[in-house]
Design a protein around this motif. Structure first.
Motif, PDB file in Angstrom:
ATOM      1  N   PRO A   1       0.840  -1.210   0.000  1.00  0.00           N
ATOM      2  CA  PRO A   1       0.000   0.000   0.000  1.00  0.00           C
ATOM      3  C   PRO A   1       0.874   1.259   0.000  1.00  0.00           C
ATOM      4  CG  PRO A   1      -0.545  -1.484   1.830  1.00  0.00           C
ATOM      5  CD  PRO A   1       0.749  -1.960   1.258  1.00  0.00           C
ATOM      6  N   VAL A   2       0.463   2.272  -0.767  1.00  0.00           N
ATOM      7  CA  VAL A   2       1.231   3.521  -0.796  1.00  0.00           C
ATOM      8  C   VAL A   2       0.779   4.406   0.363  1.00  0.00           C
ATOM      9  CG1 VAL A   2       1.561   3.529  -3.289  1.00  0.00           C
ATOM     10  CG2 VAL A   2      -0.438   4.677  -2.320  1.00  0.00           C
ATOM     11  N   SER A   3       1.606   5.385   0.709  1.00  0.00           N
ATOM     12  CA  SER A   3       1.195   6.274   1.788  1.00  0.00           C
ATOM     13  C   SER A   3       0.681   7.579   1.204  1.00  0.00           C
ATOM     14  CB  SER A   3       2.344   6.517   2.764  1.00  0.00           C
ATOM     15  OG  SER A   3       3.408   7.117   2.096  1.00  0.00           O
ATOM     16  N   ILE A   4      -0.270   8.166   1.907  1.00  0.00           N
ATOM     17  CA  ILE A   4      -0.860   9.443   1.494  1.00  0.00           C
ATOM     18  C   ILE A   4      -0.659  10.419   2.653  1.00  0.00           C
ATOM     19  CG2 ILE A   4      -2.900  10.594   0.549  1.00  0.00           C
ATOM     20  CD1 ILE A   4      -2.433   8.170  -1.108  1.00  0.00           C
ATOM     21  N   PRO A   5       0.361  11.244   2.578  1.00  0.00           N
ATOM     22  CA  PRO A   5       0.657  12.138   3.703  1.00  0.00           C
ATOM     23  C   PRO A   5      -0.505  13.094   4.002  1.00  0.00           C
ATOM     24  CG  PRO A   5       2.445  12.165   2.078  1.00  0.00           C
ATOM     25  CD  PRO A   5       1.321  11.397   1.473  1.00  0.00           C
ATOM     26  N   GLY A   6      -0.740  13.317   5.263  1.00  0.00           N
ATOM     27  CA  GLY A   6      -1.726  14.327   5.668  1.00  0.00           C
ATOM     28  C   GLY A   6      -3.171  13.872   5.624  1.00  0.00           C
ATOM     29  N   VAL A   7      -3.423  12.649   5.140  1.00  0.00           N
ATOM     30  CA  VAL A   7      -4.805  12.167   5.076  1.00  0.00           C
ATOM     31  C   VAL A   7      -4.984  11.078   6.133  1.00  0.00           C
ATOM     32  CG1 VAL A   7      -6.530  11.007   3.660  1.00  0.00           C
ATOM     33  CG2 VAL A   7      -4.969  12.663   2.618  1.00  0.00           C
TER      34      VAL A   7
ATOM     35  N   ASN B   1     -10.554   9.850   8.069  1.00  0.00           N
ATOM     36  CA  ASN B   1     -11.101  10.799   7.110  1.00  0.00           C
ATOM     37  C   ASN B   1     -11.241  10.162   5.736  1.00  0.00           C
ATOM     38  OD1 ASN B   1     -12.020  13.290   6.241  1.00  0.00           O
ATOM     39  ND2 ASN B   1      -9.967  14.005   5.718  1.00  0.00           N
ATOM     40  N   PHE B   2     -10.228   9.414   5.368  1.00  0.00           N
ATOM     41  CA  PHE B   2     -10.232   8.718   4.090  1.00  0.00           C
ATOM     42  C   PHE B   2     -11.412   7.750   4.006  1.00  0.00           C
ATOM     43  CE2 PHE B   2      -8.255   4.846   1.964  1.00  0.00           C
ATOM     44  CZ  PHE B   2      -8.664   5.218   0.697  1.00  0.00           C
TER      45      PHE B   2
ATOM     46  N   HIS C   1     -14.766   9.440   3.605  1.00  0.00           N
ATOM     47  CA  HIS C   1     -15.011   9.857   2.223  1.00  0.00           C
ATOM     48  C   HIS C   1     -15.366   8.659   1.345  1.00  0.00           C
ATOM     49  CE1 HIS C   1     -13.372  13.791   3.264  1.00  0.00           C
ATOM     50  NE2 HIS C   1     -13.881  14.212   2.120  1.00  0.00           N
TER      51      HIS C   1
ATOM     52  N   TYR D   1      -1.955   9.228   9.629  1.00  0.00           N
ATOM     53  CA  TYR D   1      -1.972   9.464   8.187  1.00  0.00           C
ATOM     54  C   TYR D   1      -1.807   8.140   7.465  1.00  0.00           C
ATOM     55  CZ  TYR D   1      -1.387  14.390   9.432  1.00  0.00           C
ATOM     56  OH  TYR D   1      -1.543  15.642   9.949  1.00  0.00           O
ATOM     57  N   LEU D   2      -2.588   8.012   6.425  1.00  0.00           N
ATOM     58  CA  LEU D   2      -2.717   6.772   5.679  1.00  0.00           C
ATOM     59  C   LEU D   2      -1.368   6.144   5.308  1.00  0.00           C
ATOM     60  CD1 LEU D   2      -5.069   5.146   4.688  1.00  0.00           C
ATOM     61  CD2 LEU D   2      -5.152   6.575   2.659  1.00  0.00           C
ATOM     62  N   ASN D   3      -1.049   5.046   5.971  1.00  0.00           N
ATOM     63  CA  ASN D   3       0.149   4.244   5.710  1.00  0.00           C
ATOM     64  C   ASN D   3       1.463   4.981   5.946  1.00  0.00           C
ATOM     65  OD1 ASN D   3      -1.391   1.986   4.927  1.00  0.00           O
ATOM     66  ND2 ASN D   3      -1.613   2.829   2.867  1.00  0.00           N
TER      67      ASN D   3
ATOM     68  N   GLU E   1      -5.107  -2.304   5.802  1.00  0.00           N
ATOM     69  CA  GLU E   1      -5.811  -2.769   4.599  1.00  0.00           C
ATOM     70  C   GLU E   1      -7.033  -3.599   4.988  1.00  0.00           C
ATOM     71  OE1 GLU E   1      -4.108  -0.631   2.284  1.00  0.00           O
ATOM     72  OE2 GLU E   1      -4.673  -2.257   0.935  1.00  0.00           O
TER      73      GLU E   1
ATOM     74  N   GLN F   1      -9.778  -1.427   6.285  1.00  0.00           N
ATOM     75  CA  GLN F   1     -10.513  -0.782   5.188  1.00  0.00           C
ATOM     76  C   GLN F   1     -11.493  -1.754   4.549  1.00  0.00           C
ATOM     77  OE1 GLN F   1      -8.071   1.542   2.417  1.00  0.00           O
ATOM     78  NE2 GLN F   1      -6.445   1.504   3.930  1.00  0.00           N
TER      79      GLN F   1
END
Ligand code: ATP
Ligand code: MG
Lengths: 261, 484
Positions: free
Chosen positions: A92-98, A102-103, A106, A148-150, A162, A165
């Motif tokens: 899984p990739v990381s998404i900084p700040g999310v 919250n993810f 959405h 933050y995501l991952n 994962e 989710q």
């Protein structure tokens, strides 16, 4: 109605260099069934998972994939997700700040809005309760939701995230790509038991794994072996035990080098 | 086009345009255009001369000294050439701008007295709700002057002054006279001179020693009329060991001809005081947003600028902190979003005058559809200001190949023992990130917005909750707004 994912003679190549990876995959997964997908490194398991989810890195060169008779390959990635396909990524990739919470909120609201454009989304208290419940059942620490995501997750934490989710999005067909790797012994048990709870009549699963240990918790109805971009052997739960014992050489001998696509 | 509640309908726009064509303005006439029934008390003619400057002052019944300040500033404005650095200001036509207008004759004291059309606009901006929950005082600027002003009694009883600048000049002329133009002299630059000549509205805040205002004080600004210049003037004085967080949020509907917004904000923070000034600006794409903001921090005082710039044709804004007293600290956190045809030239200026002072600048810019973001920073350490720590971080996120980001850091150090860091990065949204988010059901637009919001998160979390939400929404609108 039981959802069915039908993969027919699927061929795919790497978009960037035209290297062909999948060379005629045939597989049908129904809601409620657990399929294990095994096979040597580099045989194309993750590629299959990504192609099913619509990763733009790959191009389909032949074949079709039908979700309840509809052309899955025509759908955008987000539509596939909303139609009930889920991929637990190997990396899984990381998404900084999310934040994870919250993810997911959405993601849930995107589903609700796709069903009903008037929908205001899930009320926050309801969402919070649901998240807590799912985190408890998977033994995931509540602080996870605010991270933050991952980002900066350990290998095992990523896998847990994962699965969390997956639990929240309640897919009809879930593809888990080596969700058991990187987990310590206790985590493996907790996560595998969690997955086991999620499987059932509501969810079909394609569990990509190298080891029997995951399958001790989630007994597969079918086990498939991929080599050189094709499923070369299928069987019941006993096939996995056989592979654990004998490795892949006997299959290599049996099927030799694949014909070029 | 995405729905923004407060953008006027096609019909309103057409009505307004035709109304504008008929304007043969005289000061006494009242014009009702846009938002249907708001009556403007004054519409001056376009363009500026000394006579108009005097008229503005006269209409406001200002003391003679203010009239003279204005007139002097007007001549300074004329004498200064248009700056040729930063963004392109050569298309800005000073003769096509209205310099003074006000919506109602008197500043309203009570929300009930505010005209319903104006309330309606505020409703659409969500102000009454915000008021209930967050506001301690409201100073809402409708075009040039405040129409509504309300300060909660507990604040008043603590001796806090929070009113619009015009009223402050009437009610507290001595304080205004003592500080006005002392942090930003009118001749500081062409636009500070212009603002000094024609200023109208803005906020005046005085926080007495030791008083901490826990909730943010807020004001909303809005350009409502075509070619309407806004020249608000804000003065904040934070006395010893006091604290205030002031928030201004600006939104503007879109118009076809050029508009100018040129504000001046002066802040004085005395020993041990702290001030945070938060701005969210979302001007329509034709606005020149040229703002001079500067604070002086005395001993052990702290100044924090939090500045989010969206929209506008060109923004040139470099919030400044002068660290005058030993142990003072200055911070500038800025966010810029540059879309199609937009140039955000934003940055920060920090001047370390005293020893043992510290500063931090974090700038995040986003470029899309050929937008341009420039970070322009000045970090100055004066002779004798030893033992300084300063850190600058500039990150840019470009959403496509045609957008652009540059950094222009200037550093002048004349002291010993200075520790400073400077990092700059430019990144793009990764295909694998988009795929990951979309694999959970988010559309491509939503996924983009999420990545952008994540990029801004370290700064957005510094904003009060409702502003953070509003900013996220505005960014979403910017991201979706590129169709066509
Ligand atoms: N995007 C890509 N670019 C180039 N080569 C790729 C790409 N994706 C997959 N491949 C190649 O395709 C082959 C299959 O890769 P894939 O990741 O599907 O294997 P796998 O069966 O999942 O292996 P493992 O068990 O190690 O996870 C490998 O040789 C790999 O290098
Ligand atoms: Mg793999």
């Amino acid at each position: 109605m039981v959802t069915t994912l039908e993969i027919r003679n699927l061929h795919a190549q790497v978009a960037a260099n035209g290297e062909s990876i999948l060379r005629g995959v045939n597989l049908t997964i129904k809601q409620g069934e657990v399929h294990a997908l095994m096979g040597p490194n580099g045989s194309g398991k993750s590629t299959l998972a990504n192609v099913l989810m619509g990763n733009p890195q790959y191009e389909i060169t032949a074949g079709e994939v039908l979700l309840d008779g509809e052309d899955l390959l025509e759908m955008d990635t987000d539509e596939r997700s909303r139609a009930g396909i889920f991929l637990a990524f190997q990396y899984p990739v990381s998404i900084p700040g999310v934040t994870l919470a919250n993810f997911l909120r959405h993601a849930i609201n995107a589903r609700l809005k796709a069903e009903d454009p008037e929908s205001k989304g899930m009320p926050i208290p309801k969402f919070v309760r649901m998240m807590r419940e799912k985190m408890n059942s998977l033994g995931v620490d509540h602080s996870f939701a605010g991270r933050y995501l991952n980002e900066g997750f350990s290998g095992g934490e990523k896998k847990r995230a994962e699965v969390l989710q997956m639990a929240v999005l309640e897919p009809k067909i879930a593809i888990m790509d080596e969700t058991d790797s990187g987990l310590d012994i206790d985590a493996l048990r907790i996560v595998a038991e969690g997955i086991q709870k999620l499987t059932g009549p509501e969810m079909g699963a394609l569990v990509i794994t190298h080891y029997q240990r995951m399958l001790d918790y989630i007994t597969p109805d079918f086990v498939h072996v991929m080599m050189h971009g094709q499923i070369v052997e299928s069987g019941g739960a006993e096939l996995a035990l056989q592979l654990e014992e004998k490795g892949y050489d006997w299959l290599r001998e049996k099927y030799g080098q694949p014909e070029q696509a | 086009m995405t729905d923004i509640d407060f953008v006027p309908s096609e019909k309103q726009l057409t009505d307004e345009e035709s109304a504008l064509k008929d304007v043969r303005s005289s000061y006494d006439e009242t014009y009702g255009f846009h938002d249907d029934d708001v009556k403007y008390a004054y519409v001056s003619e376009k363009g500026l001369d000394e006579e108009k400057v005097r008229q503005i002052s006269a209409m406001k019944n200002e003391p003679e000294w203010m009239t003279e300040i204005r007139v002097k500033a007007y001549h300074e404005f004329l004498e200064r050439p248009t700056p040729q650095w930063g963004g392109d200001l050569n298309q800005l036509d000073f003769d096509s701008i209205y310099y003074y207008m006000r919506a109602t004759d008197k500043t309203e004291r009570d929300w009930d007295d505010v005209p319903p059309e104006i309330k309606d606009t505020f409703d659409k901006l969500g102000i009454p709700e915000a008021e209930q929950k967050y506001l301690q005082g409201v100073s809402a600027q409708y075009d040039s002057e405040s129409v509504y002003h309300n300060l909660r009694e507990d604040l008043a009883s603590k001796g806090v002054l929070f009113l619009d600048m015009d009223s402050a000049l009437r009610e507290y002329p001595d304080i205004v006279k003592e500080y006005f133009g002392t942090i930003i002299p009118s001749n500081d630059n062409k636009f500070s001179a212009l603002n000094t000549a024609v200023w109208s509205g803005g906020s005046f805040i005085y926080v007495p020693p030791g008083v901490h205002i826990e909730m943010p004080l807020q004001a909303y600004f809005r350009i409502n009329t075509q070619n309407m210049g806004q020249f608000e003037r804000t003065l904040i004085i934070v006395d010893k060991d006091a604290y205030v967080h002031y928030v201004e949020g600006c939104t503007a509907p879109t118009y076809s001809s050029d508009s100018l917004h040129s504000a001046v904000v002066e802040i004085i923070i005395k020993d041990g005081g702290r001030c945070r000034y938060t701005t969210i600006q979302n001007w329509s794409n034709n606005v020149y947003n040229l703002v001079t903001k500067r604070a002086v921090a005395e001993k052990n005082a702290t100044m924090e600028w939090v500045d989010a710039n969206l929209g506008s044709l060109l923004t040139m804004k470099y919030p400044a902190v002068i660290l005058k007293g030993e142990g003072s600290h200055g911070e500038v956190l800025s966010i810029a979003f540059a879309g199609k045809g937009q140039h955000q030239d934003a940055g920060a200026k920090i001047t370390h005058l005293a020893p043992n002072t510290t500063s931090q600048i974090i700038s995040k810019s986003i470029g899309k559809d050929g937008g341009r973001g420039s970070y322009r920073g000045l970090l100055k350490v004066a002779e004798g200001a030893d033992n300084i720590k300063s850190n600058v971080v500039c990150d840019a996120l470009l959403l496509d190949d045609i957008s652009r980001s540059d950094t222009y850091p200037t550093i002048e150090i004349d002291a010993q023992n200075v520790t400073m860091g400077h990092e700059a990065s430019v990144s793009k949204i990764g295909e694998d990130q988009l795929f990951y988010l979309m694999s959970r059901g988010l559309s491509e637009d939503e996924a983009n917005a999420m990545i952008v919001n994540g990029f801004l998160e370290p700064l957005v979390k510094e904003l009060p909750m409702e502003y953070a939400l509003e900013l996220n929404r505005l960014i979403q609108i910017q991201l979706e707004g590129s169709i066509g």
